[in-house]
Design an enzyme around this catalytic site. Structure first.
Site, PDB file in Angstrom:
ATOM      1  N   HIS A   1      -6.106 -18.628  27.529  1.00  0.00           N
ATOM      2  CA  HIS A   1      -5.058 -18.426  26.428  1.00  0.00           C
ATOM      3  C   HIS A   1      -4.306 -17.321  27.443  1.00  0.00           C
ATOM      4  O   HIS A   1      -4.224 -16.418  28.283  1.00  0.00           O
ATOM      5  CB  HIS A   1      -5.492 -17.003  25.416  1.00  0.00           C
ATOM      6  CG  HIS A   1      -4.459 -16.752  24.357  1.00  0.00           C
ATOM      7  ND1 HIS A   1      -3.846 -15.632  24.462  1.00  0.00           N
ATOM      8  CD2 HIS A   1      -4.778 -16.565  23.451  1.00  0.00           C
ATOM      9  CE1 HIS A   1      -3.299 -15.944  23.782  1.00  0.00           C
ATOM     10  NE2 HIS A   1      -3.370 -16.793  23.180  1.00  0.00           N
TER      11      HIS A   1
ATOM     12  N   SER B   1       2.806 -17.267  16.008  1.00  0.00           N
ATOM     13  CA  SER B   1       3.282 -16.587  14.975  1.00  0.00           C
ATOM     14  C   SER B   1       2.929 -18.208  13.572  1.00  0.00           C
ATOM     15  O   SER B   1       4.140 -18.050  12.890  1.00  0.00           O
ATOM     16  CB  SER B   1       4.054 -16.106  14.973  1.00  0.00           C
ATOM     17  OG  SER B   1       4.948 -15.343  15.905  1.00  0.00           O
TER      18      SER B   1
ATOM     19  N   GLY C   1       3.170 -13.521  18.588  1.00  0.00           N
ATOM     20  CA  GLY C   1       2.553 -12.026  18.062  1.00  0.00           C
ATOM     21  C   GLY C   1       4.392 -11.405  17.924  1.00  0.00           C
ATOM     22  O   GLY C   1       4.131 -10.449  17.869  1.00  0.00           O
TER      23      GLY C   1
ATOM     24  N   ASN D   1      -8.236 -16.958  16.257  1.00  0.00           N
ATOM     25  CA  ASN D   1      -8.330 -16.325  17.560  1.00  0.00           C
ATOM     26  C   ASN D   1      -8.093 -15.093  17.108  1.00  0.00           C
ATOM     27  O   ASN D   1      -6.706 -14.420  16.549  1.00  0.00           O
ATOM     28  CB  ASN D   1      -7.017 -17.119  18.682  1.00  0.00           C
ATOM     29  CG  ASN D   1      -7.180 -15.626  19.956  1.00  0.00           C
ATOM     30  OD1 ASN D   1      -8.222 -14.983  19.679  1.00  0.00           O
ATOM     31  ND2 ASN D   1      -6.127 -15.746  20.126  1.00  0.00           N
TER      32      ASN D   1
ATOM     33  N   GLU E   1       1.255 -23.326  22.849  1.00  0.00           N
ATOM     34  CA  GLU E   1       1.202 -21.301  22.215  1.00  0.00           C
ATOM     35  C   GLU E   1       2.310 -21.179  23.218  1.00  0.00           C
ATOM     36  O   GLU E   1       2.391 -20.781  24.653  1.00  0.00           O
ATOM     37  CB  GLU E   1       0.230 -20.710  22.828  1.00  0.00           C
ATOM     38  CG  GLU E   1      -0.604 -21.369  21.750  1.00  0.00           C
ATOM     39  CD  GLU E   1      -1.944 -19.948  21.215  1.00  0.00           C
ATOM     40  OE1 GLU E   1      -2.326 -19.421  20.201  1.00  0.00           O
ATOM     41  OE2 GLU E   1      -2.518 -19.240  22.836  1.00  0.00           O
TER      42      GLU E   1
ATOM     43  N   GLU F   1      -2.876 -14.489  27.273  1.00  0.00           N
ATOM     44  CA  GLU F   1      -3.256 -13.070  27.850  1.00  0.00           C
ATOM     45  C   GLU F   1      -4.061 -13.465  28.792  1.00  0.00           C
ATOM     46  O   GLU F   1      -3.925 -12.222  29.473  1.00  0.00           O
ATOM     47  CB  GLU F   1      -3.138 -12.004  26.200  1.00  0.00           C
ATOM     48  CG  GLU F   1      -2.022 -12.566  25.757  1.00  0.00           C
ATOM     49  CD  GLU F   1      -3.062 -12.397  23.459  1.00  0.00           C
ATOM     50  OE1 GLU F   1      -3.595 -12.289  23.397  1.00  0.00           O
ATOM     51  OE2 GLU F   1      -1.940 -12.731  23.167  1.00  0.00           O
TER      52      GLU F   1
ATOM     53  N   LYS G   1      -8.944 -13.018  19.126  1.00  0.00           N
ATOM     54  CA  LYS G   1      -8.117 -11.281  20.406  1.00  0.00           C
ATOM     55  C   LYS G   1      -9.014 -10.356  19.791  1.00  0.00           C
ATOM     56  O   LYS G   1     -10.413 -10.367  19.534  1.00  0.00           O
ATOM     57  CB  LYS G   1      -6.930 -10.854  20.063  1.00  0.00           C
ATOM     58  CG  LYS G   1      -5.991 -12.446  19.774  1.00  0.00           C
ATOM     59  CD  LYS G   1      -4.805 -12.072  20.063  1.00  0.00           C
ATOM     60  CE  LYS G   1      -3.554 -13.385  20.184  1.00  0.00           C
ATOM     61  NZ  LYS G   1      -2.313 -12.764  20.401  1.00  0.00           N
TER      62      LYS G   1
HETATM   63  P1  PGA Z   1      -0.193 -14.571  16.436  1.00  0.00           P
HETATM   64  O1  PGA Z   1      -1.167 -15.243  17.988  1.00  0.00           O
HETATM   65  O2  PGA Z   1      -0.857 -16.282  15.829  1.00  0.00           O
HETATM   66  O3  PGA Z   1      -0.373 -13.539  16.801  1.00  0.00           O
HETATM   67  O4  PGA Z   1       0.825 -15.123  17.356  1.00  0.00           O
HETATM   68  C1  PGA Z   1      -1.779 -16.470  18.051  1.00  0.00           C
HETATM   69  C2  PGA Z   1      -2.272 -16.791  19.393  1.00  0.00           C
HETATM   70  O5  PGA Z   1      -2.639 -16.218  20.348  1.00  0.00           O
HETATM   71  O6  PGA Z   1      -3.196 -17.525  19.297  1.00  0.00           O
END
Ligand code: PGA
Length: 244
Positions: free
Chosen positions: A90, A208, A168, A4, A162, A92, A6
């Site tokens: 997601h 992460s 992140g 992903n 997640e 976010e 983003k």
């Molecule tokens: P990250 O993001 O691996 O940077 O923690 C995962 C995600 O939001 O899908």
């Protein structure tokens, strides 16, 4: 293994990524590989992944087929540019853009109708985990959306667990924490659709995931794959996750 991206990379950066990445994963057959770049990079990504086993996904969609919805993109449009997957809900999008189980359900329906495979994201926030509400939150996210699909629809989706506190932040869930959440999600699926769909459903872990922790996560029988943010932006790093 899904990346992903983003809101990162331009079309030319996308092409540069694939020039390296396609060579690095040329011999890997054990995993399905999906990259989800921003909308504007989808044509470049599809073109760059042509004649490889890499599949391309989007990070969002709108449920209407077309119409006066300024700024939105439909499932049919994604399919038309060669997209095969789409991330839905997601954290976010839930946090900053008002995504709910209701809107996610409509998006999943539209994606399936257009032949896309949705990856439905669920996961608890830190304060919810600390208050022992993880199961309550995951239960609500599953019962409010994925468990309202028809059995036939459900067969065609993937789920990503997640935990928001791990996204992140560099704080990966331990393999045991992740596996236990996956087991709970599977129990929700079993309660709604029965044992076979619960067993067959692919549940990815996200938050992460890095080259140095993917092996431990993937060793858990409950974990079928990973949804990778930051570490999917670099070709070598994402290739080593794919190869774990
Ligand atoms: P990250 O993001 O691996 O940077 O923690 C995962 C995600 O939001 O899908």
């Amino acid at each position: 293994m899904a990346g992903n991206w983003k809101m990162y990379k331009t079309p030319s950066e996308t092409v540069a990524f694939f020039e390296k990445f396609r060579l690095l994963v040329a011999d890997s057959t054990h995993a399905e590989i999906v990259i989800c770049p921003p909308f504007v990079n989808l044509p470049a990504a599809v073109e760059s992944a042509r004649d490889t086993q890499i599949q391309i996904g989007a990070q969002n969609l709108y449920w209407a087929k077309e119409g006066a919805f300024t700024g939105e993109v439909s499932a049919g449009m994604l399919g038309a540019v060669g997209c095969q997957w789409v991330i839905v809900a997601h954290s976010e999008r839930r946090e900053y853009f008002g995504e709910t189980e209701e809107t996610a359900l409509k998006k999943i329906g539209a994606a399936l109708e257009a032949g896309l495979t949705p990856i439905y994201c669920v996961g608890e926030r830190l304060h919810e985990r600390e208050a022992n509400q993880t199961h309550q939150v995951l239960g609500r996210q599953m019962r409010g959306c994925a468990c309202r699909l028809t059995p036939e629809q459900f067969r065609h989706i993937a789920i990503a667990y997640e935990p928001v506190w791990a996204i992140g932040t560099g704080k990966v869930a331990t393999p045991e924490i992740a596996a236990s959440a996956h087991a709970f999600i599977r129990s929700e699926i079993r309660a709604t659709f029965g044992p076979e769909p619960a067993e067959a459903c692919r549940i990815l872990y996200g938050g992460s995931v890095k080259p140095d922790n993917v092996k431990g996560l993937m060793a858990q029988e409950e974990i079928d794959g990973a949804l990778v943010g930051g570490a999917s932006l670099d070709p070598a790093s994402f290739a080593s996750i794919v190869h774990f």
